[in-house]
Design an enzyme around this catalytic site. Structure first.
Site, PDB file in Angstrom:
ATOM      1  N   HIS A  35      11.229 -33.479 -35.635  1.00 33.29           N
ATOM      2  CA  HIS A  35      10.015 -33.788 -36.402  1.00 33.29           C
ATOM      3  C   HIS A  35       9.565 -32.610 -37.253  1.00 33.29           C
ATOM      4  O   HIS A  35       8.380 -32.488 -37.566  1.00 33.29           O
ATOM      5  CB  HIS A  35       8.903 -34.240 -35.455  1.00 33.29           C
ATOM      6  CG  HIS A  35       9.267 -35.482 -34.696  1.00 33.29           C
ATOM      7  ND1 HIS A  35       9.324 -36.731 -35.280  1.00 33.29           N
ATOM      8  CD2 HIS A  35       9.665 -35.645 -33.417  1.00 33.29           C
ATOM      9  CE1 HIS A  35       9.700 -37.620 -34.385  1.00 33.29           C
ATOM     10  NE2 HIS A  35       9.915 -37.002 -33.230  1.00 33.29           N
ATOM     11  N   GLU A  48       7.003 -10.607 -26.437  1.00 35.75           N
ATOM     12  CA  GLU A  48       6.066  -9.517 -26.145  1.00 35.75           C
ATOM     13  C   GLU A  48       6.748  -8.194 -25.835  1.00 35.75           C
ATOM     14  O   GLU A  48       6.114  -7.150 -25.925  1.00 35.75           O
ATOM     15  CB  GLU A  48       5.108  -9.902 -25.022  1.00 35.75           C
ATOM     16  CG  GLU A  48       5.716 -10.081 -23.660  1.00 35.75           C
ATOM     17  CD  GLU A  48       4.635 -10.348 -22.603  1.00 35.75           C
ATOM     18  OE1 GLU A  48       3.541  -9.775 -22.699  1.00 35.75           O
ATOM     19  OE2 GLU A  48       4.901 -11.154 -21.699  1.00 35.75           O
ATOM     20  N   ARG A 104       1.545   1.535  -5.938  1.00 32.14           N
ATOM     21  CA  ARG A 104       1.659   0.579  -4.824  1.00 32.14           C
ATOM     22  C   ARG A 104       0.304  -0.023  -4.464  1.00 32.14           C
ATOM     23  O   ARG A 104       0.207  -0.934  -3.661  1.00 32.14           O
ATOM     24  CB  ARG A 104       2.261   1.255  -3.595  1.00 32.14           C
ATOM     25  CG  ARG A 104       3.658   1.791  -3.769  1.00 32.14           C
ATOM     26  CD  ARG A 104       4.138   2.489  -2.519  1.00 32.14           C
ATOM     27  NE  ARG A 104       4.215   1.560  -1.411  1.00 32.14           N
ATOM     28  CZ  ARG A 104       5.276   0.766  -1.180  1.00 32.14           C
ATOM     29  NH1 ARG A 104       6.306   0.804  -1.993  1.00 32.14           N
ATOM     30  NH2 ARG A 104       5.299  -0.065  -0.165  1.00 32.14           N
ATOM     31  N   TRP A 162      -3.766  -1.572  -1.319  1.00 34.66           N
ATOM     32  CA  TRP A 162      -3.719  -2.814  -2.103  1.00 34.66           C
ATOM     33  C   TRP A 162      -4.259  -3.865  -1.152  1.00 34.66           C
ATOM     34  O   TRP A 162      -3.564  -4.268  -0.206  1.00 34.66           O
ATOM     35  CB  TRP A 162      -2.290  -3.117  -2.536  1.00 34.66           C
ATOM     36  CG  TRP A 162      -2.179  -4.345  -3.392  1.00 34.66           C
ATOM     37  CD1 TRP A 162      -1.799  -5.590  -2.985  1.00 34.66           C
ATOM     38  CD2 TRP A 162      -2.475  -4.461  -4.770  1.00 34.66           C
ATOM     39  NE1 TRP A 162      -1.829  -6.465  -4.036  1.00 34.66           N
ATOM     40  CE2 TRP A 162      -2.245  -5.808  -5.150  1.00 34.66           C
ATOM     41  CE3 TRP A 162      -2.909  -3.579  -5.742  1.00 34.66           C
ATOM     42  CZ2 TRP A 162      -2.432  -6.259  -6.442  1.00 34.66           C
ATOM     43  CZ3 TRP A 162      -3.104  -4.040  -7.026  1.00 34.66           C
ATOM     44  CH2 TRP A 162      -2.851  -5.348  -7.377  1.00 34.66           C
ATOM     45  N   CYS A 191       0.860  -1.194   0.000  1.00 26.03           N
ATOM     46  CA  CYS A 191       0.000   0.000   0.000  1.00 26.03           C
ATOM     47  C   CYS A 191       0.891   1.239   0.000  1.00 26.03           C
ATOM     48  O   CYS A 191       2.088   1.158   0.185  1.00 26.03           O
ATOM     49  CB  CYS A 191      -0.862   0.017   1.256  1.00 26.03           C
ATOM     50  SG  CYS A 191      -1.877  -1.438   1.451  1.00 26.03           S
ATOM     51  N   ASN A 250       0.640  -0.313   6.177  1.00 21.29           N
ATOM     52  CA  ASN A 250       1.025  -1.140   5.032  1.00 21.29           C
ATOM     53  C   ASN A 250       1.653  -2.397   5.611  1.00 21.29           C
ATOM     54  O   ASN A 250       2.581  -2.331   6.399  1.00 21.29           O
ATOM     55  CB  ASN A 250       2.040  -0.405   4.145  1.00 21.29           C
ATOM     56  CG  ASN A 250       2.562  -1.310   3.031  1.00 21.29           C
ATOM     57  OD1 ASN A 250       1.875  -2.226   2.607  1.00 21.29           O
ATOM     58  ND2 ASN A 250       3.798  -1.075   2.605  1.00 21.29           N
ATOM     59  N   GLY A 251       1.094  -3.564   5.274  1.00 22.98           N
ATOM     60  CA  GLY A 251       1.657  -4.823   5.751  1.00 22.98           C
ATOM     61  C   GLY A 251       0.548  -5.749   6.215  1.00 22.98           C
ATOM     62  O   GLY A 251      -0.598  -5.619   5.807  1.00 22.98           O
ATOM     63  N   LYS A 306      -2.223  -4.547 -20.009  1.00 17.51           N
ATOM     64  CA  LYS A 306      -1.866  -5.303 -18.809  1.00 17.51           C
ATOM     65  C   LYS A 306      -2.958  -6.311 -18.468  1.00 17.51           C
ATOM     66  O   LYS A 306      -2.693  -7.412 -18.049  1.00 17.51           O
ATOM     67  CB  LYS A 306      -1.662  -4.342 -17.625  1.00 17.51           C
ATOM     68  CG  LYS A 306      -1.261  -5.044 -16.327  1.00 17.51           C
ATOM     69  CD  LYS A 306       0.012  -5.847 -16.484  1.00 17.51           C
ATOM     70  CE  LYS A 306       0.344  -6.670 -15.277  1.00 17.51           C
ATOM     71  NZ  LYS A 306       1.455  -7.632 -15.548  1.00 17.51           N
ATOM     72  N   LYS A 311       7.870 -14.027 -23.063  1.00 13.78           N
ATOM     73  CA  LYS A 311       8.524 -12.813 -22.532  1.00 13.78           C
ATOM     74  C   LYS A 311       9.319 -12.119 -23.626  1.00 13.78           C
ATOM     75  O   LYS A 311       9.214 -10.917 -23.830  1.00 13.78           O
ATOM     76  CB  LYS A 311       9.453 -13.181 -21.373  1.00 13.78           C
ATOM     77  CG  LYS A 311       8.763 -13.546 -20.073  1.00 13.78           C
ATOM     78  CD  LYS A 311       8.329 -12.367 -19.263  1.00 13.78           C
ATOM     79  CE  LYS A 311       6.932 -11.929 -19.387  1.00 13.78           C
ATOM     80  NZ  LYS A 311       5.834 -12.857 -19.374  1.00 13.78           N
ATOM     81  N   GLU A 351       7.305 -19.945 -21.431  1.00 13.19           N
ATOM     82  CA  GLU A 351       7.200 -18.626 -20.779  1.00 13.19           C
ATOM     83  C   GLU A 351       8.337 -17.729 -21.251  1.00 13.19           C
ATOM     84  O   GLU A 351       8.144 -16.551 -21.528  1.00 13.19           O
ATOM     85  CB  GLU A 351       7.201 -18.789 -19.270  1.00 13.19           C
ATOM     86  CG  GLU A 351       7.251 -17.491 -18.486  1.00 13.19           C
ATOM     87  CD  GLU A 351       6.122 -16.516 -18.826  1.00 13.19           C
ATOM     88  OE1 GLU A 351       5.131 -16.911 -19.478  1.00 13.19           O
ATOM     89  OE2 GLU A 351       6.246 -15.334 -18.452  1.00 13.19           O
TER      90      GLU A 351
HETATM   91  C1  AGP Z   1       2.123 -11.858 -19.612  1.00 10.41           C
HETATM   92  O1  AGP Z   1       3.448 -11.375 -19.747  1.00 10.41           O
HETATM   93  C2  AGP Z   1       1.197 -11.219 -20.589  1.00 10.41           C
HETATM   94  N1  AGP Z   1       1.146  -9.823 -20.360  1.00 10.41           N
HETATM   95  C3  AGP Z   1      -0.166 -11.890 -20.709  1.00 10.41           C
HETATM   96  O2  AGP Z   1       0.052 -13.107 -21.365  1.00 10.41           O
HETATM   97  C4  AGP Z   1      -0.949 -12.198 -19.407  1.00 10.41           C
HETATM   98  O3  AGP Z   1      -0.284 -13.205 -18.683  1.00 10.41           O
HETATM   99  C5  AGP Z   1      -2.337 -12.714 -19.797  1.00 10.41           C
HETATM  100  O4  AGP Z   1      -3.021 -11.682 -20.468  1.00 10.41           O
HETATM  101  C6  AGP Z   1      -3.171 -13.180 -18.590  1.00 10.41           C
HETATM  102  O5  AGP Z   1      -3.358 -12.121 -17.720  1.00 10.41           O
HETATM  103  P1  AGP Z   1      -3.935 -12.443 -16.243  1.00 10.41           P
HETATM  104  O6  AGP Z   1      -2.902 -13.286 -15.557  1.00 10.41           O
HETATM  105  O7  AGP Z   1      -4.123 -11.112 -15.593  1.00 10.41           O
HETATM  106  O8  AGP Z   1      -5.211 -13.194 -16.415  1.00 10.41           O
END
Ligand code: AGP
Length: 609
Positions: A505, A489, A27, A74, A2, A100-101, A604, A486, A482
Site C-alpha cells: 500500500h 538508536e 550493580r 539494587w 547489588c 546480594n540476592g 537512558k 534498536k 522493536e
Molecule cells: C530503548 O532502547 C530506548 N532507550 C527508549 O525507547 C526507552 O525504552 C524509553 O525511553 C522508555 O524508557 P523507560 O522504559 O525507562 O520508561
C-alpha cells in the site's frame, strides 16, 4: 543485583571498601553502606542514594579499622531508604552482614525470630539473616554459618563481620556471584572483579554452594556443609574498564547475554510448583476486580511501548480483554475513553519517564486503578501505582534497552495468563502448556544467543546501509518495531518496521535492489501470507534476512539468509525473535564505530517532556 565488598588487611578499610563500591555502582545505586570493626566495636554508616551521600556522611564520621564490609544496593525487598540500606545487624550489634540476592523464606524466618523476641529495623529479607546468625550463634562463627546456610532458601552472596572474630570475614555463595581477591597479607571479597582489580589479579571464584573463611594471611574454602574444597587461583587478565562489563566490550552486549538469567529471575516465584498456575502475589486487587476489568490501556514509551504491543496481543488472545496501547506523550492529552473498570498499565524500565509518569497521573486523576511494570523498586511509577510487578532484570546501563524489554514481556505473559486463569477464559491444559513453555524460556534465550556469530557476520553488510526495513505480521510486526528502534538508536541507520501485508500500500516503492529487509515468519497461521510478502520484496531485489523456527525448510527458498530460532510456542516467539535483532543492532553499531552504550542525542531515562 547489588554490589558487595569486603576487606581484611593493613590498609584503611574505608578507602578500600569505598573504592570497590564505586566500581560496583553499575550493580545498583539505590543506597550504600559500610561496616567496619575497630577495637571490638562494629560501626555502621549507610545512606539512601548514590555513593556520594555515604561519602558525605563519612567525612564527619569516618569508618576506622582495617577490616570491614560494604554494599551498594539494587532494591528488591523493601524500598530504597536509610533503614533498608545494607549492612544490617542483629539485635546485639555483634554481627554485620551484606547480601546480594533474595532470601525466599524470609517471612517465615522473620515470624519465627520475632516470636523469639528479635526486633527488626528494616523491611528487608537481609536483616532476617543477621538475626538468624545471632539466634544460632554458638561462639564459633564458622559452624554457625554452616548452620545458617541450612536454614535459608533462595539466592544469596553473603559476607559476615563479627566483633567476636576480628581476624576473619566469612563469605557464602548460593547463586549470586562472589569472588575472593588474594593479596599479600591482605584479602578481599567482592561481587565482581572490578572492585578488587586495583589490588590484585589473583582470585578464587566461589562456586555455587561454597563458602570462604577470609583472614589477613590466608583464605580457606569449604562447601556450605563445611567440607574443605580446593580452589585454583584464577588470574584476571581483563583491564579495569572492561572488567566492569564482566569482560564484555560494552554494557549492551553484557545485558543482551544476561537475558536468560533476567528472564529466569523474573519468572522466579511466579509459577506454581505444579506448573499449572501463575502466582502474582504482589497484586493487591480483589478477585472480583480481576473478573470485572472490562478494558486495559497500556501506557509507555519507546521500547516499553513495543513491549505493550506484545502485551496487547497476548492479553487479548488469552484473557479476551480489549487492550489499547498508548504512547505516553499522546495519552496524557487524548482524553481517553474509560469506564470505572478500565485498568491502566504503565510500563517503564526506569520508572521515571516523564511521559509515562504523566499518563499514570492522568489515569489516577480519573480514578482508574494503575498497575506498573518496572525494573526499579521504589521508582516514581512504582511508588504512585496501585500495584507493581517488578522485572528482575537488574540495573540496565546501556541506553538501548534489551533485558528490560524481554523481562517486560515476561511480566505481560504472566499477567495475561493470570487473567485467563482467574477469568477461566482458557482450558487448564492450555494454560499448563503456556506455563511450561514460559518456564523453558531461559533455555530458549540461551540457545538463541548461539546465533551471535552468524548475526555478527551478517551485520557487516549493514556497515554502509542507509535504509532498512523490518517486516512481519501480528506478533512478528510488534517485534519488528522493536528491532527497527534498536538498529536506529545505536547504528544510526534509518530503519522502518512495517506490517508485511501493508507494504504493497505504498512503502514497497522504497524497496529497490540491495535494500536490506529483515523478515520475521514465526506465526504459523500467517506463514504463507508472510512468505508471499517476502517474495514481493525479493521481486524488487531486496536483500532479505529471514527469521523462522528451526526445522523450517521453506523460508530459505525465498530469502538470502535465515536465522533459525529454537522451538517455543508461537505465542512466546517475541522473546526468541528479539534477541537476534538486538545482536544485529549491536554488531552493526560496532561495525560503524559508534558509541554503543551511549548513542548520540539519547539518554537512558527521559525524565523531561
Ligand atoms: C530503548 O532502547 C530506548 N532507550 C527508549 O525507547 C526507552 O525504552 C524509553 O525511553 C522508555 O524508557 P523507560 O522504559 O525507562 O520508561
Amino acid at each position: 543485583m547489588c554490589g558487595i565488598v569486603g576487606y581484611i588487611g593493613a590498609r584503611k578499610v574505608q578507602d578500600v571498601v569505598l573504592e570497590g563500591l564505586r566500581k560496583l555502582e553499575y550493580r545498583g545505586y539505590d543506597s550504600a553502606g559500610i561496616a567496619t570493626l575497630d577495637h571490638k566495636t562494629i560501626r555502621i554508616s549507610k545512606s539512601l542514594g548514590r555513593m556520594a551521600n555515604l561519602e558525605d556522611k563519612l567525612v564527619t564520621e569516618p569508618a576506622t579499622g582495617t577490616i570491614g564490609i560494604g554494599h551498594t544496593r539494587w532494591a528488591t525487598h523493601g524500598r530504597p531508604s536509610d533503614e533498608n540500606a545494607h549492612p544490617h545487624q542483629d539485635c546485639s550489634g555483634r554481627f554485620a552482614i551484606v547480601h546480594n540476592g533474595i532470601v525466599e523464606n524470609y517471612l517465615t524466618l522473620r515470624d519465627e525470630l520475632t516470636a523469639k523476641g528479635h526486633q527488626f529495623e528494616s523491611e528487608t529479607d537481609t536483616e532476617v539473616v543477621a538475626h538468624l546468625i545471632e539466634d544460632l550463634y554458638n561462639g564459633d562463627l564458622f559452624s554457625t554459618m554452616v548452620n545458617v546456610a541450612k536454614h535459608i532458601r533462595g539466592a544469596y552472596a553473603l559476607v559476615v563481620l563479627s566483633k567476636d572474630h576480628p581476624d576473619m570475614l566469612i563469605a557464602l555463595r548460593k547463586s549470586s556471584p562472589l569472588i575472593i581477591g588474594l593479596g599479600e597479607h591482605e584479602n578481599f571479597v567482592a561481587s565482581d572483579i572490578p572492585a578488587i582489580l586495583e589490588y590484585t589479579r589473583d582470585v578464587y571464584v566461589l562456586d555455587d554452594g561454597e563458602m570462604a573463611v577470609v583472614r589477613q594471611n590466608g583464605v580457606e574454602c569449604f562447601s556450605l556443609e563445611g567440607t574443605p574444597v580446593h580452589k585454583d587461583v584464577y588470574q584476571v587478565t581483563w583491564d579495569a574498564v572492561s572488567a566492569e562489563r564482566g569482560g564484555y566490550p560494552h554494557f549492551m552486549l553484557k545485558e543482551i547475554h544476561e537475558q536468560p538469567k533476567a528472564i529466569r529471575d523474573t519468572l522466579t516465584g511466579r509459577l506454581s510448583e505444579d506448573g499449572r498456575r501463575v502466582v502474582l502475589s504482589e497484586l493487591t486487587w480483589s478477585k472480583s476486580y480481576t473478573k470485572a476489568v472490562d478494558r486495559i490501556q497500556i501506557v509507555a514509551c519507546g521500547t516499553s511501548w513495543h513491549a505493550g504491543l506484545v502485551g496487547k496481543a497476548v492479553i487479548e488472545k488469552l484473557a479476551r480483554i480489549p487492550v489499547e496501547v498508548e504512547i505516553g506523550s499522546e495519552y496524557r492529552y487524548r482524553d481517553p475513553i474509560q469506564t470505572e473498570n478500565t485498568l491502566v498499565i504503565v510500563i517503564s524500565q526506569s520508572g521515571e519517564t516523564a511521559d509515562t509518569l504523566a499518563g499514570l497521573r492522568e489515569a489516577k486523576a480519573r480514578g482508574r486503578r494503575v498497575l506498573a511494570i518496572t525494573n526499579v523498586v521504589g521508582s516514581s511509577v512504582a511508588r504512585e501505582a496501585d500495584d507493581v510487578i517488578i522485572t528482575w532484570a537488574g540495573p540496565e546501563i546501556a541506553v538501548a534497552s534489551t533485558k528490560a524489554y524481554t523481562t517486560q514481556l515476561i511480566a505481560l505473559y504472566l499477567l495475561a495468563a493470570y487473567f485467563a486463569q482467574e477469568r477461566e477464559t482458557q482450558e487448564p491444559d492450555k494454560l499448563k502448556e503456556i506455563i511450561s513453555a514460559l518456564g523453558n524460556l531461559p533455555q530458549v534465550a540461551e540457545q538463541v544467543l548461539d546465533t551471535a556469530p552468524q548475526i555478527e557476520e551478517f551485520a557487516q553488510t549493514y556497515k554502509g546501509a542507509a535504509d532498512t526495513f523490518f517486516i512481519g505480521r501480528s506478533l512478528d510486526y510488534s517485534v519488528a518495531m522493536e528491532g527497527a528502534l534498536k538498529l536506529k538508536e545505536i547504528s544510526y541507520i534509518h530503519a522502518e518496521a512495517y506490517a508485511a501485508g501493508e507494504l504493497k500500500h505504498g512503502t514497497l516503492a522504497l524497496i529497490t535492489e540491495g535494500v536490506p529487509v529483515i523478515a520475521l515468519a514465526t506465526q504459523p497461521e500467517l506463514y504463507e501470507k508472510t512468505v508471499s510478502n517476502i517474495k514481493e520484496v525479493k521481486a524488487r531485489d531486496a536483500f532479505v534476512l529471514g527469521m523462522a523456527w528451526v526445522g523450517d525448510e521453506e523460508l530459505e527458498k525465498s530469502v538470502d539468509e535465515v536465522i533459525y530460532l529454537p522451538a517455543t510456542l508461537p505465542l512466546l516467539a517475541p522473546i526468541a525473535a528479539v534477541i537476534p535483532l538486538q545482536l544485529l543492532a549491536y554488531y552493526a553499531a560496532v561495525a560503524r564505530g559508534n558509541d554503543v552504550d551511549k548513542p548520540r542525542n539519547l539518554a537512558k531515562s527521559v525524565t523531561v517532556e
